[in-house]
Design an enzyme around this catalytic site. Structure first.
Site, short mmCIF file in Angstrom:
data_model
loop_
_atom_site.label_atom_id
_atom_site.label_comp_id
_atom_site.label_asym_id
_atom_site.label_seq_id
_atom_site.Cartn_x
_atom_site.Cartn_y
_atom_site.Cartn_z
N ASP A 57 0.87 -1.25 -0.12
CA ASP A 57 0.07 -0.02 -0.27
C ASP A 57 0.83 1.33 0.04
O ASP A 57 1.99 1.24 0.32
CB ASP A 57 -0.87 0.09 1.20
CG ASP A 57 -1.62 1.32 1.36
OD1 ASP A 57 -2.34 1.68 0.33
OD2 ASP A 57 -1.86 1.80 2.36
N SER A 58 0.24 2.52 -0.34
CA SER A 58 1.24 3.26 -0.18
C SER A 58 1.63 3.91 1.36
O SER A 58 2.53 4.80 1.60
CB SER A 58 0.18 4.74 -0.50
OG SER A 58 -0.90 4.88 0.35
N CYS A 73 -4.36 -1.05 -2.08
CA CYS A 73 -4.54 0.27 -2.19
C CYS A 73 -5.29 0.65 -3.49
O CYS A 73 -5.11 0.38 -4.59
CB CYS A 73 -3.04 0.81 -2.44
SG CYS A 73 -3.20 2.70 -2.56
N GLU A 105 -1.70 7.82 8.81
CA GLU A 105 -0.22 7.45 8.77
C GLU A 105 0.51 8.13 9.96
O GLU A 105 1.59 7.58 10.34
CB GLU A 105 0.50 8.26 7.69
CG GLU A 105 0.20 7.44 6.31
CD GLU A 105 0.73 6.20 6.29
OE1 GLU A 105 2.21 6.03 6.49
OE2 GLU A 105 0.06 5.23 5.78
N CYS A 120 -10.85 3.65 0.48
CA CYS A 120 -9.44 3.81 0.74
C CYS A 120 -9.09 2.98 1.86
O CYS A 120 -9.82 3.07 2.93
CB CYS A 120 -9.15 5.35 1.21
SG CYS A 120 -7.39 5.33 1.66
N HIS A 137 -6.99 2.81 4.04
CA HIS A 137 -6.47 3.60 5.40
C HIS A 137 -7.68 3.62 6.08
O HIS A 137 -7.83 3.66 7.42
CB HIS A 137 -5.76 4.89 5.31
CG HIS A 137 -4.40 5.03 4.75
ND1 HIS A 137 -4.00 4.41 3.50
CD2 HIS A 137 -3.46 5.09 5.41
CE1 HIS A 137 -2.72 4.57 3.72
NE2 HIS A 137 -2.17 4.83 4.65
N1 DGL Z 1 -4.68 3.23 0.97
C1 DGL Z 1 -4.52 4.18 -0.11
C2 DGL Z 1 -5.87 3.70 -0.92
O1 DGL Z 1 -6.58 2.72 -0.50
C3 DGL Z 1 -4.32 5.22 0.33
C4 DGL Z 1 -4.31 6.19 -0.81
C5 DGL Z 1 -3.04 7.38 -0.81
O2 DGL Z 1 -2.18 7.09 -0.27
O3 DGL Z 1 -3.51 8.53 -1.42
O4 DGL Z 1 -6.41 4.40 -1.58
#
Ligand code: DGL
Length: 274
Positions: A11-12, A74, A152, A184, A186
């Site tokens: 993931d990011s 993500c 985060e 998302c 997160h």
């Molecule tokens: N967890 C990511 C998602 O599902 C976060 C997105 C991001 O980093 O902008 O979209």
């Protein structure tokens, strides 16, 4: 490829740990590798080329650790990079899709709110979901800048997070939404606070469990399922600062785990974040 090889998940940042929880529940015997690209979170304000480059580099890293399948945990990376990843790599790649279908089936009011990054809401994948279900129900997309950043830093219930969430959620409720999609990875970590804001009578849905089921199916078909009787392990890497990642991953994974630094030779794009 061997059934005892691990599954790679990325993931990011730490949001994909919400998906990892569901994978662990569904597949207790699997070894899991997780990469949090926290040095580059949020992906939402990066260019498509940047997200593609990061997704390729991280996938190559996970393959170098013998991953038998990849989960793009993500939504933003799915929207920006899934076509490229699937055209480049041949192992099973499972990706996110905002849970608009179950939400459309669940809603009584006929109004569904989707909380996601603006990049996810603008992606082809989401436009297709909108076209498929938007005739039957009203789908209200709500971009949520700032929420990824709050997760985060591990702030799941503080004042700043609450103010942001109220700003995003209350207008959806005022417009009649009785079902909210967390688009998302997160955001499931914010679900307790979201439920506090919505009160009862609003359903909050995410797609982590569906992704874990899909992963199970794909591994079964490929005859790559590890023996469910064994106890799987987890390994964590981050591109961000270890002193921040260590307590944050322990908080979200709810276990005292070791987090390692991603090797710097996969550091594609560090100096080109747009
Ligand atoms: N967890 C990511 C998602 O599902 C976060 C997105 C991001 O980093 O902008 O979209």
């Amino acid at each position: 490829m061997n059934a005892l090889n691990p599954i790679g998940v990325f993931d990011s940042g730490v949001g994909g740990l919400s998906v990892l929880h569901e994978i662990r529940r569904a597949l207790p015997g699997e070894d899991l590798l997780y990469v949090a690209d926290s040095a580059h979170a949020p992906y939402g304000d990066k260019s498509q080329q940047f997200i593609e480059a990061r997704s390729i580099a991280i996938t190559e890293f996970l393959l170098s650790r013998n991953a038998k399948a990849i989960v793009v945990a993500c939504n933003t990376a799915t929207g920006a990079a899934i076509t490229t990843l699937r055209s480049r790599f041949s192992m099973p790649i499972i990706a996110m899709e905002p849970a608009v279908k179950p939400a459309a089936m669940n809603t009584q009011s006929g109004v569904v709110g989707v909380l996601a990054t603006s990049r996810t809401l603008a992606s082809d994948n989401f436009v297709k979901l909108f076209a498929r279900y938007g005739d039957d129900v009203r789908i209200l997309g709500q971009a949520c800048p700032g929420l990824v950043e709050q997760v985060e830093v591990g702030d799941l219930s503080g004042d700043k997070t609450r103010v942001l969430l109220e700003q995003y959620v209350l207008p959806l409720l005022e417009r009649g939404a009785d079902t909210l999609v967390l688009g998302c990875t997160h955001y499931p970590f914010l679900a307790p606070l979201i439920r506090e804001i919505t009160g009862s009578g609003v359903t909050v849905i995410d797609s982590a469990a569906a992704v874990a089921r899909q992963l199970h199916r794909r591994l079964e078909v490929a005859e790559l399922l590890a023996d469910g009787a064994r106890i799987g392990t987890e390994c964590f890497w981050t591109s961000g600062a270890l002193d921040k990642a260590q307590p944050l991953v322990a908080q979200l994974w709810q276990a005292d785990v070791e987090v390692r630094s991603l090797p710097s030779d996969i550091d594609v794009g560090r100096n080109k974040p747009v």
